[in-house]
Design a protein around this motif. Structure first.
Motif, mmCIF file in Angstrom:
data_model
loop_
_atom_site.group_PDB
_atom_site.id
_atom_site.type_symbol
_atom_site.label_atom_id
_atom_site.label_comp_id
_atom_site.label_asym_id
_atom_site.label_seq_id
_atom_site.Cartn_x
_atom_site.Cartn_y
_atom_site.Cartn_z
ATOM 1 N N ARG A 98 0.902 -1.338 0.045
ATOM 2 C CA ARG A 98 0.186 0.003 0.048
ATOM 3 C C ARG A 98 1.113 1.077 0.082
ATOM 4 O O ARG A 98 1.687 1.576 0.945
ATOM 5 C CB ARG A 98 -0.858 -0.061 1.203
ATOM 6 N N VAL A 99 0.841 1.972 -0.987
ATOM 7 C CA VAL A 99 1.686 2.949 -1.168
ATOM 8 C C VAL A 99 0.846 4.619 -1.305
ATOM 9 O O VAL A 99 -0.225 4.192 -2.196
ATOM 10 C CB VAL A 99 2.564 2.871 -2.496
ATOM 11 N N ALA A 100 1.305 5.393 -0.456
ATOM 12 C CA ALA A 100 0.571 6.797 -0.536
ATOM 13 C C ALA A 100 1.376 7.917 -1.400
ATOM 14 O O ALA A 100 2.667 7.891 -1.325
ATOM 15 C CB ALA A 100 0.425 7.138 0.780
ATOM 16 N N LEU A 101 0.545 8.418 -2.312
ATOM 17 C CA LEU A 101 1.308 9.410 -3.285
ATOM 18 C C LEU A 101 0.853 10.663 -2.686
ATOM 19 O O LEU A 101 -0.424 10.962 -2.524
ATOM 20 C CB LEU A 101 0.486 9.251 -4.633
ATOM 21 N N VAL A 102 1.806 11.631 -2.351
ATOM 22 C CA VAL A 102 1.595 12.697 -1.751
ATOM 23 C C VAL A 102 2.458 13.916 -2.677
ATOM 24 O O VAL A 102 3.328 13.498 -3.349
ATOM 25 C CB VAL A 102 2.201 12.748 -0.280
ATOM 26 N N GLY A 103 2.120 15.072 -2.276
ATOM 27 C CA GLY A 103 2.762 16.061 -3.191
ATOM 28 C C GLY A 103 1.825 17.345 -3.187
ATOM 29 O O GLY A 103 0.453 16.946 -2.987
ATOM 30 N N PRO A 104 2.042 18.488 -3.750
ATOM 31 C CA PRO A 104 1.357 19.678 -3.775
ATOM 32 C C PRO A 104 0.389 19.418 -5.191
ATOM 33 O O PRO A 104 0.607 18.403 -5.797
ATOM 34 C CB PRO A 104 2.356 20.728 -4.093
ATOM 35 N N SER A 105 -0.688 20.209 -5.141
ATOM 36 C CA SER A 105 -1.466 20.149 -6.369
ATOM 37 C C SER A 105 -0.551 20.445 -7.771
ATOM 38 O O SER A 105 0.243 21.422 -7.705
ATOM 39 C CB SER A 105 -2.499 21.388 -6.400
ATOM 40 N N GLY A 106 -0.827 19.559 -8.612
ATOM 41 C CA GLY A 106 -0.238 19.825 -9.963
ATOM 42 C C GLY A 106 1.059 18.951 -9.849
ATOM 43 O O GLY A 106 1.908 19.164 -10.860
ATOM 44 N N ALA A 107 1.536 18.097 -8.980
ATOM 45 C CA ALA A 107 2.857 17.598 -8.690
ATOM 46 C C ALA A 107 2.842 16.363 -9.621
ATOM 47 O O ALA A 107 3.823 15.793 -10.019
ATOM 48 C CB ALA A 107 3.051 16.977 -7.455
ATOM 49 N N GLY A 108 1.545 15.863 -10.014
ATOM 50 C CA GLY A 108 1.537 14.852 -11.156
ATOM 51 C C GLY A 108 0.969 13.479 -10.336
ATOM 52 O O GLY A 108 1.008 12.272 -10.960
ATOM 53 N N LYS A 109 0.359 13.558 -9.232
ATOM 54 C CA LYS A 109 -0.254 12.539 -8.556
ATOM 55 C C LYS A 109 -1.514 11.802 -9.319
ATOM 56 O O LYS A 109 -1.572 10.533 -9.565
ATOM 57 C CB LYS A 109 -0.834 12.827 -7.044
ATOM 58 N N SER A 110 -2.288 12.502 -9.901
ATOM 59 C CA SER A 110 -3.429 11.968 -10.626
ATOM 60 C C SER A 110 -3.055 11.622 -11.939
ATOM 61 O O SER A 110 -3.718 10.433 -12.471
ATOM 62 C CB SER A 110 -4.460 13.057 -10.640
ATOM 63 N N THR A 111 -1.979 12.062 -12.575
ATOM 64 C CA THR A 111 -1.675 11.484 -13.821
ATOM 65 C C THR A 111 -0.911 10.269 -13.619
ATOM 66 O O THR A 111 -1.230 9.274 -14.427
ATOM 67 C CB THR A 111 -0.547 12.475 -14.321
#
Length: 540
Positions: free
Chosen positions: A363-376
């Motif tokens: 289980r990996v959490a993807l974090v970062g500011p908006s526009g960092a590429g998480k949803s992509t």
């Protein structure tokens, strides 16, 4: 040659046979008409000479009957060509839309209008314009050959006059091309804006902007009307030039040559009559081009747009079957991204040489500011996006649960069976029970037949979210990608959704886009993205 140039001829692959048949029918019809003109000329000469004409009249009737039959066959073959193109091209456009990822800069309404009105215009080009175009170029050559058998000097004069018509039409086509392209673009824009307005009508009314949006639609409609009128004006000019100048000019030239050659004794009276009739037949196929000139112009513009749509459609992202290794030896449940790059049109780089490996069951959490590429990144893993460079390998199927799930207009059962078409009612109830929804729908009169409304508007936000999770359960995917599905709900609904997600993600690999500490706390590992890259020191 451009992509659209290569795609163009392929649009008519299914119509080649009927188009050839229609052209051959037009040739045969023209030759039968020429034969009828010659026989009629012979009847005139025999009548003047007092000879019997019974046999010639019978031949004339036969030729005219055959010409009439071929006149009916031509439109039938043209219709078959148009229908074949429409069926084939529409299926290809729909396949491309359903099997590939929509481009970020492509509006749904634009695709819809190309799949409907645009494809119809391509079909009309194949059936209504192309056969007359080929006939208009070739039939005059055949008829000039017939005229030459009667009097070669007349044929030579007509051979100078007739080619002026295609030359004029070609000249006008340049003006027509810009007008027809503008017409297609305006029509597409209007259709796309109209669909946007229908889909966003609630938002427009809530903001008090429905009237303003209607005014914009009215302005687009007026531009379309103006472009349509411009298209028709150019077409009328083409008809005027062909009908008034060249039709009259060709007939006058044929009649003048016939009278001169008859007075000189070079041809008989009957042959002079035949020459006049053949002169009128010479211009007939060319006027056919003029009559349908606008069909050809609109069809060519539409064919270019549809060809570009098919040529530039993103590649389908095909996930390997669950239960076996993915290409490259990735085990079931594993996710591997290797030097992946993604860019959106006219925008920044979304992901820049990302490399990441997720082990089965992790289980990996993807974090970062908006526009960092998480949803992509999430869309890549779920197979909803293909990279510009690098490779994405997923060991089995992946399913995405997003913040705003899409529910289709229909029943609860319809939406669940999108994931498992063969699922029984008991299996559907089990999936609903797993997300705490079974009691909700068992108490409704229609039960599994309950209508959810367009985009699930008949359900509450929490019900729609949990129904989407139940649908994801039926997929039985090895990898689950969560795009913060609890971010827009109240605490009570969030508790229901979290229990549903726990059942969905049990014994599966999970990638979760995290904005809350509670989400990160349940992760085995956290990967931080910044500006499309894995941040230095983040676990990969």
């Amino acid at each position: 040659m451009t992509k659209s140039g290569r795609a163009g001829p392929k649009l008519f692959a299914q119509a080649r046979g009927p188009i050839r048949g229609a052209v051959v029918a037009s040739w045969a019809r023209a030759l039968l008409g020429a034969g009828a003109a010659l026989v009629l000329g012979e009847i005139v000469d025999r009548t003047v000479g007092g000879d019997p004409v019974t046999g010639q009249v019978a031949v004339l009737v036969g030729l005219l009957a055959g010409r009439g039959l071929l006149g009916a066959a031509g439109p039938m073959l043209a219709a078959a060509a148009a229908n074949g193109v429409v069926d084939d091209v529409r299926a290809r456009v729909l396949d491309a839309a359903l099997a590939t990822v929509p481009a970020a800069d492509r509006r749904s309404g634009d695709v819809v209008t190309k799949a409907t009105e645009g494809v119809e215009a391509v079909g009309a080009l194949a059936g209504t314009f192309l056969p007359p175009l080929v006939g208009g170029i070739t039939i005059p050559v055949l008829l000039l050959g017939v005229v030459a058998t009667v009097d070669w000097r007349t044929a030579l004069v007509l051979a100078v006059v007739v080619p002026m018509v295609p030359g004029l039409l070609r000249f006008m086509e340049r003006r027509f091309a810009s007008v027809s392209t503008r017409y297609r673009e305006t029509a597409d824009q209007l259709a796309a804006r109209f669909l946007d307005g229908i889909q966003g009508l609630r938002t427009l009314k809530a903001l008090g902007r429905a009237g303003d949006y209607g005014d914009r639609l009215a302005a687009d409609s007026e531009r379309l009307r103006a472009d349509t009128m411009a298209l028709l004006r150019v077409n009328q000019l083409a008809l005027l030039a062909v009908d008034s100048l060249f039709t009259l000019g060709t007939v006058v030239a044929a009649a003048g040559m016939a009278a001169w050659r008859a007075s000189a004794g070079a041809v008989s009276v009957g042959e002079a009559v035949a020459i006049v009739l053949l002169g009128a037949m010479l211009i007939e196929p060319l006027t056919g081009i003029g009559r349908f000139f606008y069909v050809g112009a609109i069809g060519r513009a539409a064919a270019k747009q549809v060809g570009e749509l098919l040529a530039t459609a993103p590649r389908p992202a095909v996930a390997p079957d669950i239960g076996g290794p993915a290409p490259g030896g990735v085990p079931p449940g594993a996710v591997v991204l290797d030097q992946v790059c993604v860019s959106y049109p006219d925008g920044p780089v979304a992901l820049d040489t990302i490399s990441l490996r997720v082990e089965p069951g992790e289980r990996v959490a993807l974090v970062g500011p908006s526009g960092a590429g998480k949803s992509t990144l999430a869309k890549l893993v779920a197979g909803l996006l293909t990279p510009d460079a690098g490779t994405v390998r997923v060991g089995g199927r992946a399913v995405l649960v997003s913040q705003r799930p899409f529910l289709f207009h229909g029943t609860v059962a319809d939406n669940l069976r999108l994931a498992a078409p063969g699922a029984t009612d008991d299996e559907l109830w089990a999936a609903l029970a797993a997300v705490d929804l079974a009691d909700r729908f068992e108490g409704r009169p229609a039960r599994l037949g309950t209508l959810v409304g367009e985009r699930g508007l008949r359900l509450s936000g929490g019900e729609a979210q949990r129904l989407a999770i139940a649908r994801a359960l039926l997929v039985d995917a090895a990898v689950v990608v969560l795009d913060e599905p609890t971010s827009n709900v109240d605490l009570d609904t969030e508790a229901h959704i979290r229990r549903a997600l726990d059942r969905l993600t049990e014994a599966r690999t999970v990638l979760v886009i995290a904005h809350r500490r509670s989400t990160v706390a349940g992760a085995d590992r956290t990967v931080r993205l910044e500006a499309g890259r894995v941040a230095t020191g983040a676990g990969t």
